[in-house]
Design a protein around this motif. Sequence first.
Motif, PDB file in Angstrom:
ATOM      1  N   TRP A 179      35.192 -79.106  29.981  1.00 53.44           N
ATOM      2  CA  TRP A 179      35.471 -79.201  31.417  1.00 53.44           C
ATOM      3  C   TRP A 179      36.649 -80.128  31.719  1.00 53.44           C
ATOM      4  O   TRP A 179      37.445 -79.857  32.608  1.00 53.44           O
ATOM      5  CB  TRP A 179      34.215 -79.685  32.159  1.00 53.44           C
ATOM      6  N   LEU A 180      36.752 -81.224  30.971  1.00 53.90           N
ATOM      7  CA  LEU A 180      37.807 -82.199  31.236  1.00 53.90           C
ATOM      8  C   LEU A 180      39.085 -81.899  30.470  1.00 53.90           C
ATOM      9  O   LEU A 180      40.161 -82.358  30.827  1.00 53.90           O
ATOM     10  CB  LEU A 180      37.317 -83.611  30.875  1.00 53.90           C
ATOM     11  N   GLY A 181      38.937 -81.146  29.372  1.00 57.77           N
ATOM     12  CA  GLY A 181      40.108 -80.696  28.636  1.00 57.77           C
ATOM     13  C   GLY A 181      40.778 -81.735  27.771  1.00 57.77           C
ATOM     14  O   GLY A 181      41.951 -81.575  27.410  1.00 57.77           O
ATOM     15  N   TYR A 182      40.061 -82.805  27.385  1.00 59.06           N
ATOM     16  CA  TYR A 182      40.692 -83.821  26.544  1.00 59.06           C
ATOM     17  C   TYR A 182      40.729 -83.356  25.087  1.00 59.06           C
ATOM     18  O   TYR A 182      39.936 -82.515  24.655  1.00 59.06           O
ATOM     19  CB  TYR A 182      39.978 -85.165  26.674  1.00 59.06           C
ATOM     20  N   ALA A 183      41.657 -83.891  24.332  1.00 64.95           N
ATOM     21  CA  ALA A 183      41.854 -83.487  22.935  1.00 64.95           C
ATOM     22  C   ALA A 183      40.802 -84.119  22.037  1.00 64.95           C
ATOM     23  O   ALA A 183      40.324 -85.225  22.293  1.00 64.95           O
ATOM     24  CB  ALA A 183      43.248 -83.898  22.468  1.00 64.95           C
ATOM     25  N   THR A 184      40.440 -83.391  20.981  1.00 64.42           N
ATOM     26  CA  THR A 184      39.489 -83.913  20.006  1.00 64.42           C
ATOM     27  C   THR A 184      40.151 -85.032  19.205  1.00 64.42           C
ATOM     28  O   THR A 184      41.274 -84.858  18.717  1.00 64.42           O
ATOM     29  CB  THR A 184      39.047 -82.809  19.034  1.00 64.42           C
ATOM     30  N   PRO A 185      39.474 -86.178  19.070  1.00 61.72           N
ATOM     31  CA  PRO A 185      40.053 -87.254  18.236  1.00 61.72           C
ATOM     32  C   PRO A 185      40.371 -86.744  16.835  1.00 61.72           C
ATOM     33  O   PRO A 185      39.624 -85.946  16.264  1.00 61.72           O
ATOM     34  CB  PRO A 185      38.936 -88.303  18.215  1.00 61.72           C
ATOM     35  N   GLU A 186      41.481 -87.177  16.265  1.00 60.91           N
ATOM     36  CA  GLU A 186      41.944 -86.664  14.979  1.00 60.91           C
ATOM     37  C   GLU A 186      40.906 -86.842  13.879  1.00 60.91           C
ATOM     38  O   GLU A 186      40.697 -85.939  13.062  1.00 60.91           O
ATOM     39  CB  GLU A 186      43.236 -87.370  14.588  1.00 60.91           C
ATOM     40  N   SER A 187      40.231 -87.994  13.863  1.00 57.73           N
ATOM     41  CA  SER A 187      39.234 -88.246  12.821  1.00 57.73           C
ATOM     42  C   SER A 187      38.071 -87.262  12.912  1.00 57.73           C
ATOM     43  O   SER A 187      37.525 -86.829  11.888  1.00 57.73           O
ATOM     44  CB  SER A 187      38.710 -89.679  12.936  1.00 57.73           C
ATOM     45  N   LEU A 188      37.702 -86.896  14.124  1.00 58.85           N
ATOM     46  CA  LEU A 188      36.599 -85.943  14.315  1.00 58.85           C
ATOM     47  C   LEU A 188      37.068 -84.517  14.092  1.00 58.85           C
ATOM     48  O   LEU A 188      36.329 -83.684  13.558  1.00 58.85           O
ATOM     49  CB  LEU A 188      36.027 -86.100  15.722  1.00 58.85           C
ATOM     50  N   ASP A 189      38.309 -84.237  14.460  1.00 56.88           N
ATOM     51  CA  ASP A 189      38.844 -82.889  14.307  1.00 56.88           C
ATOM     52  C   ASP A 189      38.863 -82.453  12.848  1.00 56.88           C
ATOM     53  O   ASP A 189      38.678 -81.283  12.527  1.00 56.88           O
ATOM     54  CB  ASP A 189      40.259 -82.837  14.889  1.00 56.88           C
TER      55      ASP A 189
END
Length: 241
Positions: free
Chosen positions: A121-131
């Motif tokens: 809903w907010l459209g923020y990017a996935t943190p690199e470590s989690l991605d």
Amino acid sequence: MSVRLQDRAIGGLFPKDKAAWLGYCGFAATWAFFVPLNAWAKLTHQDELWILGSEAIDGGFVETATVFFYGCAITCAVILFRRASSIYGHEAAPSWRVFMMLGILGFIGMIGEEISWGQHWLGYATPESLDKINLQHESNVHNLVSPRLYDAIYQVIGFALIFSPPAATYLAEPWANLTIVRFLRDCFSWPATYAMLISAGILLQHEAFEELSEMVLALAIFQALWSLSLHAKKPQSPTLL
């Protein structure tokens, strides 16, 4: 005599309360529309069908409905928490409140996982470590584990939904006074509720119905809690003399 809502339970196949009709309509829609549509989508490789959603496309009707039903379940759980003494008696009230509190936390967790904690809903990017370690590359926990492990967990939950209510009714006499056993007995005594639990249990057995099974499970939980809230007496206010 334990309070099992016998005098207030849904009777027969044609109940009067709205919660039961929600269960029957949900059961009919699941097997007459959603399951055939899901099967067709898999057979024709329409994995991005917006109604069902998939690992490649989130936010379809089924996933949105899952979030909605868990939100409704939270509302019912809050009501049942406040009416704890009027459901299974004063002695069972503390354990029932704990059960409802755990349920509320679980429902919030499920909603968060469905929307990847607001990412959809907010459209923020996935943190690199989690991605790097998330199978779906999103901000959630459930895609950190192997799909095969996930399938096994779903299957165990599915069998529990199918067999726990009748087991509580016919095989659990030594534990008959436990609050969870009473609740499972009531679920088994309500045809619409148990039909939804069976539906969720069956669909959880195969990953092809993963998104759909999550919606049906959320609806089954909401329907069961709503039925219970409708049959629980409202707490009476003290009379002023």
